[in-house]
Design an enzyme around this catalytic site. Structure first.
Site, PDB file in Angstrom:
ATOM      1  CG  HIS A   1      55.123 -65.642  24.062  1.00 31.16           C
ATOM      2  ND1 HIS A   1      55.378 -65.606  22.708  1.00 31.16           N
ATOM      3  CD2 HIS A   1      53.865 -65.139  24.219  1.00 31.16           C
ATOM      4  CE1 HIS A   1      54.308 -65.110  22.074  1.00 31.16           C
ATOM      5  NE2 HIS A   1      53.381 -64.825  22.962  1.00 31.16           N
TER       6      HIS A   1
ATOM      7  CG  HIS B   1      49.687 -67.555  24.093  1.00 30.13           C
ATOM      8  ND1 HIS B   1      49.666 -67.800  22.728  1.00 30.13           N
ATOM      9  CD2 HIS B   1      50.186 -66.308  24.240  1.00 30.13           C
ATOM     10  CE1 HIS B   1      50.127 -66.738  22.101  1.00 30.13           C
ATOM     11  NE2 HIS B   1      50.455 -65.812  22.990  1.00 30.13           N
ATOM     12  CD  GLU B   2      51.159 -64.270  27.405  1.00 31.86           C
ATOM     13  OE1 GLU B   2      52.304 -63.787  27.408  1.00 31.86           O
ATOM     14  OE2 GLU B   2      50.347 -64.055  26.491  1.00 31.86           O
TER      15      GLU B   2
ATOM     16  CD  GLU C   1      51.487 -63.378  20.076  1.00 30.13           C
ATOM     17  OE1 GLU C   1      50.604 -64.150  20.507  1.00 30.13           O
ATOM     18  OE2 GLU C   1      52.260 -62.783  20.824  1.00 30.13           O
TER      19      GLU C   1
END
Ligand code: ZN
Length: 265
Positions: A140, A136-137, A198
């Site tokens: 980004h 997820h990070e 997100e």
């Protein structure tokens, strides 16, 4: 008259300053070149490492580095295959575990600078859980969400130019916009992305973690655990920027069939 010219300038600028997010194909604003942001982010990252204390738990540290390296490999493989490897220009990946049991948090700065805090490991539970957060990070950063935020900040503040020109025009404001964009202002490294960003990071992250050999079915379980800890007396810092609710979990489950196509055991 002057306003009209400014409006026309903005329209022209926006038309010329769009980028496409890998995997989702979403068009996003891009006024700043990645290498410029990465240089600033790298300085911030060094600062965080200097002020924090790295974990001396070798097993956990190696796990974070291993997961990071595998996900980085999946990202590079994907980007090369899609003819997008130039988008990784200037990336210099680093994965560090910071000793701070009270901070349940993790983030990735532009350029692939990742920090995990020991406090998030119990919520991750195991290596696959670390991969959920890592995917997820990293997503980004690959989706250039910080650059998008920074570009929006420049426009909102009337700085319609490249980063170096903006610094020339108004160095204080430009650096404030940067700090906010990469979240280095309040609670270093933490950035409150939009709901859309997100959701996009959930989607892209799921595919990267599957491609790296981690089970995407574990992702909704991680967010279930986040929901559970959100009800405790001291909800994790991660939650303030990552609202965990049923709609997030439902959306994630919807992307699992797609991610399974990338899943290699
Ligand atoms: Zn996020």
């Amino acid at each position: 008259m002057r306003l009209k010219i400014v409006v026309i300038q903005i329209v022209l600028l926006v038309l010329h300053a769009c980028a496409t997010v890998p995997l989702t194909g979403r068009q996003q604003l891009s006024l700043v070149a990645n290498p410029e942001i990465i240089t600033m982010a790298t300085q911030q990252y060094q600062q965080v490492l200097k002020e924090g204390k790295l974990s001396d738990n070798q097993e956990q540290t190696q796990m974070v580095k291993r997961v990071g390296t595998r996900i980085k490999g999946a990202v590079e493989q994907y980007m090369t295959g899609a003819g997008l490897s130039s988008q990784l220009e200037g990336f210099n990946w680093e994965f560090n575990l910071i000793q701070d049991d009270k901070t349940a948090n993790a983030w990735c700065m532009p350029g692939g600078k990742v920090a995990f805090y020991t406090g998030i490991l119990p919520v991750c539970k195991d290596e696959n859980g670390v991969a959920v957060v890592m995917g997820h990070e990293v997503a980004h950063a690959i989706a250039n969400h910080g650059r998008e935020r920074m570009s929006q900040g420049l426009i909102e503040n009337g700085l319609l130019s490249s980063l170096s020109a903006a610094i020339g025009q108004n160095p204080t404001m430009t650096s404030q916009i940067f700090m906010q964009a990469i979240g280095a202002g309040a609670g270093i490294g933490m950035l409150k992305f939009s709901r859309e960003q997100e959701s996009e990071a959930d989607h892209i992250g799921l595919i990267f973690l599957a491609k790296a050999g981690y089970d995407p079915n574990e992702a909704p379980k991680f967010w279930d655990r986040m929901v559970a800890v959100s009800k405790t007396a001291a909800p994790p810092e991660f939650l303030s920027t990552h609202p965990s609710d049923q709609s997030r979990i439902t959306a994630l489950k919807g992307w699992i069939p797609e991610a399974m196509k990338y899943y290699k055991k």
